[in-house]
Structure formats: C-alpha cells, structure tokens
Design a protein around this motif. Structure first.
Motif, PDB file in Angstrom:
ATOM      1  N   LEU A  76       5.158  -5.031  10.183  1.00 19.46           N
ATOM      2  CA  LEU A  76       5.566  -4.165   9.071  1.00 19.46           C
ATOM      3  C   LEU A  76       4.336  -3.644   8.329  1.00 19.46           C
ATOM      4  N   LEU A  77       3.428  -4.543   7.990  1.00 20.10           N
ATOM      5  CA  LEU A  77       2.273  -4.122   7.203  1.00 20.10           C
ATOM      6  C   LEU A  77       1.291  -3.303   8.040  1.00 20.10           C
ATOM      7  N   HIS A  78       1.153  -3.640   9.318  1.00 20.09           N
ATOM      8  CA  HIS A  78       0.294  -2.821  10.184  1.00 20.09           C
ATOM      9  C   HIS A  78       0.860  -1.411  10.308  1.00 20.09           C
ATOM     10  N   TRP A  81       0.254   0.480   7.205  1.00 24.11           N
ATOM     11  CA  TRP A  81      -1.161   0.889   7.169  1.00 24.11           C
ATOM     12  C   TRP A  81      -1.375   2.163   7.979  1.00 24.11           C
ATOM     13  N   THR A  82      -0.781   2.230   9.168  1.00 22.02           N
ATOM     14  CA  THR A  82      -0.932   3.448   9.966  1.00 22.02           C
ATOM     15  C   THR A  82      -0.195   4.624   9.333  1.00 22.02           C
ATOM     16  N   ALA A  83       0.759   4.320   8.433  1.00 26.90           N
ATOM     17  CA  ALA A  83       1.510   5.375   7.741  1.00 26.90           C
ATOM     18  C   ALA A  83       0.885   5.752   6.399  1.00 26.90           C
ATOM     19  N   ILE A 112      -7.325  -2.821  14.913  1.00 28.61           N
ATOM     20  CA  ILE A 112      -7.715  -2.610  13.515  1.00 28.61           C
ATOM     21  C   ILE A 112      -9.155  -2.116  13.430  1.00 28.61           C
ATOM     22  N   ASP A 113     -10.062  -2.785  14.149  1.00 26.80           N
ATOM     23  CA  ASP A 113     -11.470  -2.377  14.109  1.00 26.80           C
ATOM     24  C   ASP A 113     -11.648  -0.953  14.627  1.00 26.80           C
ATOM     25  N   THR A 114     -10.921  -0.604  15.692  1.00 24.34           N
ATOM     26  CA  THR A 114     -11.032   0.735  16.257  1.00 24.34           C
ATOM     27  C   THR A 114     -10.575   1.792  15.274  1.00 24.34           C
ATOM     28  N   ARG A 115      -9.452   1.527  14.595  1.00 26.16           N
ATOM     29  CA  ARG A 115      -8.928   2.532  13.657  1.00 26.16           C
ATOM     30  C   ARG A 115      -9.811   2.671  12.419  1.00 26.16           C
ATOM     31  N   ARG A 121     -10.052   4.491   8.278  1.00 22.41           N
ATOM     32  CA  ARG A 121      -9.061   3.808   7.440  1.00 22.41           C
ATOM     33  C   ARG A 121      -9.706   2.624   6.708  1.00 22.41           C
ATOM     34  N   PRO A 122      -9.102   2.218   5.564  1.00 24.29           N
ATOM     35  CA  PRO A 122      -9.567   0.985   4.925  1.00 24.29           C
ATOM     36  C   PRO A 122      -9.203  -0.213   5.798  1.00 24.29           C
ATOM     37  N   ASP A 123      -9.849  -1.335   5.563  1.00 27.12           N
ATOM     38  CA  ASP A 123      -9.593  -2.530   6.371  1.00 27.12           C
ATOM     39  C   ASP A 123      -8.285  -3.174   5.915  1.00 27.12           C
ATOM     40  N   LEU A 124      -7.314  -3.189   6.799  1.00 27.99           N
ATOM     41  CA  LEU A 124      -6.013  -3.791   6.476  1.00 27.99           C
ATOM     42  C   LEU A 124      -6.174  -5.228   6.009  1.00 27.99           C
TER      43      LEU A 124
END
Length: 288
Positions: A76-78, A81-83, A112-115, A121-124
């Motif tokens: 959900l949180l990932h 984050w992409t949204a 996460i590191d790739t995005r 993006r900020p670090d989730l």
C-alpha cells in the motif's frame, strides 16, 4: 463534510476465492481527516474506490499481526509512493511492525533505490515511521484521538480494540476478539461500533471448504472470535448509535446471507445494523 466509515474488505481470514470478499481493512473519515485501519489484501484498491488519493495517506493503525490485517501494508505504502506520496506516514500497531518493514524494504531495495536515482523520488524508507500501541495511551493524530484496549485474540499478545474520537464523533473498532464484555464500557455511547462476527452454523462447512486445517482451526475460531449474537449484546450494553458487523466468518458461503446475520442479532440488538460488505460506506448522522 460527511463523516463516515468505509468497510473496504470484510472477510475474516486471509484466503480469497472466486467471488469472495477481500480480507480486513477500513477507512475512517472524521472532520476531513482520514485514517486507515488494518491493511489486508485489497486495501489499496479499496481506498481508491472510496475516492482517496493514495498520496494523501498520513496515518495507519494495524490492530494485530495476522496476515489478513497487514499483508498489503508495505505494498500500500509503496504504491502510494509511486502515486506521489512525499509526506511522512505514521504506522501505529504491534511492536513487530518494525521488523516487517525492515524485511519489506529489503525485499524492495532494488526498486526503491532505482526509482530514487532514476526518477528523483524521495526515499520511501525515510517517510515511514512505526509506533507501538500501548494500553490506554492516548494517540493524537491531527484532530483525532485514539485509545487502545487489549482484545482477546489468543495466541497473540498484542491485539487491540480501538476507540477514535474527533469532530464530535466516537467510533470504535473491536478488532479481532473473543467475546469481551469490557468492550461495552470501552464503546459506551459511541456513534458506531464496528465489531467482528461469526455465524456458528456456518463454521463446520467453512472448515471443510478450507481443507488444510485440523480441529485446531475450529478451536481457534471458538476461543479467539465473537459470535454475532454476542457482538449484538455488547452493542446493546454499550448503548451505541449503530452496529456494523465486520470480519465476517463465514463471508463467502452462499448458504448464508444478510438475513442470517440479522436474525442472529435481532434478539439482542434492535438498533441500526450494518452487515459488512466490501465497499460499504456508513455515513454518520449529521450532528444536531
């Protein structure tokens, strides 16, 4: 602005089958502030179907660490984050949630590191913080105050009933629990009590349908969950404004429907009754 509770997934237990409801999750909206309560499989789609932008998630409560209540928490949180999620999210629940997120973030590290590197993006991992629920301690999230009481859900030691107050409202979630008369005081005068429920006559057929549990599964249901009639008794004793049945066991047996739940409750509860179904939105009455 209407205050409401949306039952996103209403099935008791983690398994899904063709045509079945989804496992447990809910959305509480009081005074314009929204709190996710539990995050079983399907919670992400359920929130979207209620018109909530995932990037606006700020607070999540997890009542206990059975998979039907937190399996989709990390995803959900990932997905949020992409949204577009870029603000902190506070997760309240049992102490084991910190270990859950360590494992989840490790499993998703490459993505996460790739995005972060490729998309800016900020670090989730910096946005999510876990906080342990403690018995009777007031938790203030914006204009909403939450208080927890231990539920009776063996063998788990950290399992919670939750009371939320805000915008002049009072909403109580039983969480997963055996019949607990103490809930009557905990929920006294609430606008809405959302209580898990079982139909005794449907349990043997459900055990046969599951097929890979022995008598210990039945014993777990009977010692750790509440029959619908007992949920009705608690609601009546508490003098709540309305009762909603949630986390239904069984939830996908065609031999049992809304009428069966209503009949189980009728001898003990004559007030407004909502039998849970996925996507059910329960609007709280306008304040006088």
């Amino acid at each position: 602005m209407t205050d409401f509770v949306a039952l996103l997934g209403t099935k008791g237990g983690p398994a899904i089958r063709s045509g079945s409801p989804m496992p447990t999750s809910s959305l509480l909206s009081l005074g314009g502030q929204r709190i996710v309560v539990d995050a079983g499989l399907g919670v992400t789609r359920g929130l979207c179907d209620q018109g909530m932008a995932l990037k606006d998630i700020r607070t999540v409560f997890i009542t206990h660490l059975h998979s039907d209540h937190y399996l989709e928490l990390g995803p959900l949180l990932h997905t949020a984050w992409t949204a577009g999620l870029k603000t902190p999210v506070r997760i309240w629940g049992p102490s084991g949630l910190a270990a859950y997120f360590e494992g989840f973030f490790l499993s998703m590290r490459e993505d996460i590191d790739t995005r972060i590197e490729d998309e800016g993006r900020p670090d989730l991992r910096d946005l999510v913080s876990c906080h342990v629920i403690r018995d009777g301690e007031a938790i203030i999230e914006g204009g909403i105050t939450a208080v927890a009481m231990p539920s009776i859900h063996p063998p788990l030691r950290e399992s919670w009933s939750l009371s939320f107050r805000g915008a002049g409202r009072h909403v109580v979630f039983s969480g997963d629990t055996a019949h607990n008369p103490a809930l009557a005081d905990f929920a006294r005068g609430a606008d809405l009590l959302i209580h898990e429920a079982m139909l005794a006559e449907g349990l043997e057929a459900l055990q046969r349908r599951i097929g890979n549990g022995d008598d210990r599964l039945m014993a777990h249901w009977l010692r750790a969950h509440t029959l619908a009639e007992d949920a009705a008794r608690v609601a009546a004793e508490a003098g709540v404004g309305a009762l909603a049945l949630h986390h239904l066991i069984p939830s996908d047996d065609p031999d049992f429907g809304v009428t069966d739940w209503q009949c189980a409750c009728a001898p003990h509860w004559q007030g407004p009754l909502h039998v849970g179904r996925d996507g059910l939105r329960i609007d709280l009455p306008l304040l006088g």
